[in-house]
Design a protein around this motif. Sequence first.
Motif, PDB file in Angstrom:
ATOM      1  N   PRO A  29       0.801  -1.223   0.000  1.00 30.10           N
ATOM      2  CA  PRO A  29       0.000   0.000   0.000  1.00 30.10           C
ATOM      3  C   PRO A  29       0.832   1.271   0.000  1.00 30.10           C
ATOM      4  O   PRO A  29       0.290   2.366  -0.157  1.00 30.10           O
ATOM      5  N   LEU A  30       2.151   1.140   0.157  1.00 26.03           N
ATOM      6  CA  LEU A  30       3.027   2.304   0.146  1.00 26.03           C
ATOM      7  C   LEU A  30       3.694   2.486  -1.215  1.00 26.03           C
ATOM      8  O   LEU A  30       4.640   3.252  -1.343  1.00 26.03           O
ATOM      9  N   SER A  75       4.037   3.893   9.336  1.00 24.96           N
ATOM     10  CA  SER A  75       3.724   5.208   8.775  1.00 24.96           C
ATOM     11  C   SER A  75       4.989   5.762   8.170  1.00 24.96           C
ATOM     12  O   SER A  75       6.087   5.263   8.409  1.00 24.96           O
ATOM     13  N   SER A  76       4.851   6.811   7.374  1.00 20.89           N
ATOM     14  CA  SER A  76       6.015   7.409   6.729  1.00 20.89           C
ATOM     15  C   SER A  76       6.802   8.228   7.743  1.00 20.89           C
ATOM     16  O   SER A  76       6.361   8.482   8.860  1.00 20.89           O
ATOM     17  N   SER A  77       7.990   8.647   7.340  1.00 17.50           N
ATOM     18  CA  SER A  77       8.834   9.463   8.217  1.00 17.50           C
ATOM     19  C   SER A  77       8.231  10.824   8.490  1.00 17.50           C
ATOM     20  O   SER A  77       8.673  11.538   9.374  1.00 17.50           O
ATOM     21  N   PRO A 125       4.615   9.360  -0.032  1.00 14.50           N
ATOM     22  CA  PRO A 125       5.921   8.804  -0.429  1.00 14.50           C
ATOM     23  C   PRO A 125       5.833   7.846  -1.608  1.00 14.50           C
ATOM     24  O   PRO A 125       6.864   7.455  -2.157  1.00 14.50           O
ATOM     25  N   ASN A 126       4.631   7.477  -2.021  1.00  7.72           N
ATOM     26  CA  ASN A 126       4.451   6.369  -2.957  1.00  7.72           C
ATOM     27  C   ASN A 126       5.186   6.548  -4.278  1.00  7.72           C
ATOM     28  O   ASN A 126       5.869   5.639  -4.753  1.00  7.72           O
ATOM     29  N   LEU A 127       5.039   7.709  -4.936  1.00  6.83           N
ATOM     30  CA  LEU A 127       5.627   7.895  -6.265  1.00  6.83           C
ATOM     31  C   LEU A 127       7.147   7.822  -6.223  1.00  6.83           C
ATOM     32  O   LEU A 127       7.769   7.129  -7.038  1.00  6.83           O
ATOM     33  N   LEU A 128       7.753   8.528  -5.285  1.00  6.92           N
ATOM     34  CA  LEU A 128       9.211   8.482  -5.170  1.00  6.92           C
ATOM     35  C   LEU A 128       9.669   7.083  -4.790  1.00  6.92           C
ATOM     36  O   LEU A 128      10.655   6.565  -5.338  1.00  6.92           O
TER      37      LEU A 128
END
Length: 618
Positions: free
Chosen positions: A339-340, A390-392, A564-567
């Motif tokens: 999912p990320l 979770s993201s940073s 953050p998904n695209l990067l």
Amino acid sequence: MGLFNIYDWIKEYSGPTFNEAQNIFLSKKKTVDDELEKRAKFVNLVEELTDQTEATYIATALQEVEHLRQEVTRIKDEIARSDEKAADLLDAIHQTENDRLDLEQQEPGWLSRLFRLPSTREYLSAVRVLKSKQKSLEANITAVESKSDSLQDQKKRAIDQYQEASGRLAKRRQEWISKQKELADLKNSFTDIDTPRTSEELETEEFQIRGLWNDKELSRLRTELFCAALSLHEAWLADVGRSKVDGGTAGFAGNIMAISTYLRGHTRLEHEDALTIWQSLFMIVPVVSTTFASFAKQFKDVGPNSLGWLFIDEAGQAVPQAAVGALWRAQNAVVVGDPLQIEPVFTVPANLIRSIASLSSHTNEGDYAPDSVSAQNLADACNQYGTYTSSSEGESKTWIGSPLRVHRRCIEPMFSVSNNIAYEGKMIYGLPHKSVPDVPPVPVESSWVHIPGETSRQQVVPGQVEFVVKLIVTAFVQQGELPAIYVISPFKSIKKELQNKMNSDWAIYGATTKPPKRTLKDWCKERIGTVHTFQGKEEDCVIMILGADSHSKIGAAQWVASKPNLLNVAITRAKKRCFIVGDKNLWAQMRYFPTALRQFNLSTPESVLERLIQKDSS
């Protein structure tokens, strides 16, 4: 010679017969089952004896013995008190008997009794008191004797229970000795199997990478079993392919013909007949790959619970509704995704989705909204095993079902950037080396290539496109073929501009030759695209071209950096080298990209191209 078809293969098959292959398979299976049973015993012993001592192992049995010993002692003490009380009562009874005899000697004469003189009245009163005392003492002695009998029964039962518990304690002690010896023997047998002593040790990189209960011998035996299964499958197909049913009809060969006819779309069948054809195909080709878009048409004649297993890959990119038909037809499903990474693309306006969802109590909370939830999200929600991540940047927690934490695709710096921006540093590096020597197609270390500039149209920055095209052309000139590179951008406009530039005159970049038009077109189609089109793919070298500017297109950059998904997806397509092409000053203001700026070397386009030429000439 024409194509070698399945009928030719059946006719020329010279392998083992079905019975021979079956015997080999069953023998291999028994060997694997026996080895698994040994390891299962090893697992059970480790789980049972880890953090145990002999004292803790026998504690419950010892506690039971001690409790029953105390109970026997208590009953014996109570019997002793009861016996003492009975003796006292017997003494009292003897005394009252003596008192009665003495009283009889004091009985008044007949004249005193006739006139009920005071002496007679005193005598009769004393007799009544004595009889009452005798009666009470006799009742008490009866009760004490009854209790004594009951206590004797209790003592016998308690002694029996004590002896049985003592036997269990002795057996428990012997079990400890036997299991310790058995565990030591198994450890000597499985020297390359290590076991974690605590749950914290299970989290270490060593165990996450190696896994549990894996060893070379079991892997070898499983491989042999798998090969035997394939051989059995071949032998079966050759056997049934040659056989005919009563009456001389074609047998399974007829099924093969029906498969060919059905898959050409020449007929539509009832559910039972279609399922038979699919099952026949699966006996030849165990796995059929398709897309959700094609699934409904491909399996139109197949009903519910018909397919044994459904494997959904890249489920994080699929809207839940797309998977319904496939899941409806499957008995079991394995759903794999992240999912990320790229989320589902759903172009229906969000307000319309919310309005429709509000019509039902089952959907009004947005749990199945196709613009925000994927098939992977729903599969994760059903999984009781997992973790929150979770993201940073501190976004809301996401539940990840059965996470596979070991990353075995990218070297540095791609691994660390992805790990930090998307996975809270929980990923574990699984490759043997974190760096590799510079090799073609771009024998330069991974870099952020700083190229500022304003957009010419939409998100296209001309200088960035020119650099990427020149790099590809230079690699082609030096290597004599189009390089094995993926060129990825968040924006379709950049993809189109790159493809146009690649089809322009290469002479301006110093090239004297150019690939054939068809070859170049295919290369551009396969290797230049948006991030969404490359999910699930990988290549040694990837170029991510960002575009946008800080004037008219800063909103586009903010969209790219909203999650953050695209990067994450773009840089993790690269196994060995990744080049991010963009204006560092613009992207340093966005979320997640500062992490990439810190990890990647900062380069200019001139230095990259110069090093590319130098590497080739050296």
